[in-house]
Design a protein around this motif. Structure first.
Motif, mmCIF file in Angstrom:
data_model
loop_
_atom_site.group_PDB
_atom_site.id
_atom_site.type_symbol
_atom_site.label_atom_id
_atom_site.label_comp_id
_atom_site.label_asym_id
_atom_site.label_seq_id
_atom_site.Cartn_x
_atom_site.Cartn_y
_atom_site.Cartn_z
ATOM 1 N N GLU A 1 16.636 -0.517 64.111
ATOM 2 C CA GLU A 1 16.958 -0.168 62.740
ATOM 3 C C GLU A 1 15.924 0.802 62.189
ATOM 4 O O GLU A 1 14.737 0.701 62.504
ATOM 5 C CB GLU A 1 16.962 -1.418 61.844
ATOM 6 N N TYR A 2 16.407 1.698 61.361
ATOM 7 C CA TYR A 2 15.543 2.665 60.714
ATOM 8 C C TYR A 2 15.778 2.603 59.208
ATOM 9 O O TYR A 2 16.898 2.352 58.760
ATOM 10 C CB TYR A 2 15.831 4.072 61.233
ATOM 11 N N TRP A 3 14.706 2.852 58.448
ATOM 12 C CA TRP A 3 14.764 2.752 56.992
ATOM 13 C C TRP A 3 14.205 4.003 56.344
ATOM 14 O O TRP A 3 13.260 4.602 56.842
ATOM 15 C CB TRP A 3 13.957 1.558 56.518
ATOM 16 N N GLY A 4 14.797 4.352 55.203
ATOM 17 C CA GLY A 4 14.215 5.385 54.381
ATOM 18 C C GLY A 4 13.122 4.794 53.511
ATOM 19 O O GLY A 4 12.877 3.578 53.530
ATOM 20 N N GLN A 5 12.489 5.629 52.730
ATOM 21 C CA GLN A 5 11.395 5.164 51.879
ATOM 22 C C GLN A 5 11.896 4.589 50.559
ATOM 23 O O GLN A 5 11.126 3.944 49.843
ATOM 24 C CB GLN A 5 10.410 6.303 51.624
ATOM 25 N N GLY A 6 13.154 4.814 50.256
ATOM 26 C CA GLY A 6 13.743 4.215 49.067
ATOM 27 C C GLY A 6 13.788 5.160 47.880
ATOM 28 O O GLY A 6 12.974 6.073 47.752
ATOM 29 N N THR A 7 14.762 4.914 47.018
ATOM 30 C CA THR A 7 14.886 5.669 45.779
ATOM 31 C C THR A 7 15.139 4.689 44.636
ATOM 32 O O THR A 7 15.944 3.758 44.771
ATOM 33 C CB THR A 7 16.014 6.718 45.873
ATOM 34 N N GLN A 8 14.438 4.874 43.547
ATOM 35 C CA GLN A 8 14.503 3.924 42.420
ATOM 36 C C GLN A 8 15.748 4.179 41.581
ATOM 37 O O GLN A 8 16.036 5.324 41.190
ATOM 38 C CB GLN A 8 13.260 4.061 41.548
ATOM 39 N N VAL A 9 16.454 3.107 41.297
ATOM 40 C CA VAL A 9 17.572 3.128 40.349
ATOM 41 C C VAL A 9 17.240 2.150 39.238
ATOM 42 O O VAL A 9 16.997 0.975 39.496
ATOM 43 C CB VAL A 9 18.893 2.740 41.036
ATOM 44 N N THR A 10 17.226 2.647 38.020
ATOM 45 C CA THR A 10 16.936 1.808 36.862
ATOM 46 C C THR A 10 18.089 1.921 35.880
ATOM 47 O O THR A 10 18.460 3.025 35.473
ATOM 48 C CB THR A 10 15.625 2.226 36.183
ATOM 49 N N VAL A 11 18.653 0.778 35.521
ATOM 50 C CA VAL A 11 19.783 0.738 34.593
ATOM 51 C C VAL A 11 19.333 0.016 33.333
ATOM 52 O O VAL A 11 18.994 -1.168 33.373
ATOM 53 C CB VAL A 11 20.995 0.038 35.220
ATOM 54 N N SER A 12 19.338 0.714 32.222
ATOM 55 C CA SER A 12 18.933 0.111 30.958
ATOM 56 C C SER A 12 20.144 -0.462 30.230
ATOM 57 O O SER A 12 21.255 0.055 30.350
ATOM 58 C CB SER A 12 18.233 1.143 30.083
ATOM 59 N N SER A 13 19.903 -1.516 29.472
ATOM 60 C CA SER A 13 21.007 -2.168 28.753
ATOM 61 C C SER A 13 21.231 -1.549 27.389
ATOM 62 O O SER A 13 20.456 -0.744 26.917
ATOM 63 C CB SER A 13 20.716 -3.655 28.607
#
Length: 116
Positions: A104-116
């Motif tokens: 398995e290989y993984w990326g470094q990730g990307t932030q998703v922020t959902v405000s209410s």
């Protein structure tokens, strides 16, 4: 060397949409299993969606089914995640995942922020 690069994260309001993209490099073929996972603060990484291969089966977690759509890009070894009707509980770092048999290989990730 296989590398995954995610893009498309950001800060949005509840009900908005975002499209994440992931491109894998260092591979000769283009029919690998690719998917998305996410990890919220203080929680374990969890499965979100997966695509077995271009034109193949897709899989979703119950929490995103009907709101998120995974698709393969026209370029080799790319995958997208269209996220609609986002909720605050979708806030997390989203990771791209690629599987080659037992590796398995993984990326470094990307932030998703959902405000209410």
């Amino acid at each position: 060397q296989v590398q995954l690069a995610e893009s498309g994260g950001g800060l949005v309001q509840a009900g908005d949409s975002l499209r994440l993209s992931c491109a894998a490099s260092g591979l000769n073929m283009g029919n690998y299993h690719m998917g998305w996972f996410r990890q919220a603060p203080g929680k374990e990484r969890e499965f979100v969606a997966a695509s077995s291969r271009p034109g193949g089966s897709t899989y979703y977690s119950q929490s995103v089914k009907g709101r998120f759509t995974i698709s393969r890009g026209t370029a080799k070894n790319t995958v997208h995640l269209q996220m609609n009707s986002l909720k605050p509980e979708d806030t997390a770092v989203y990771y791209c995942n690629l599987k080659i048999i037992t590796r398995e290989y993984w990326g470094q990730g990307t932030q998703v922020t959902v405000s209410s």
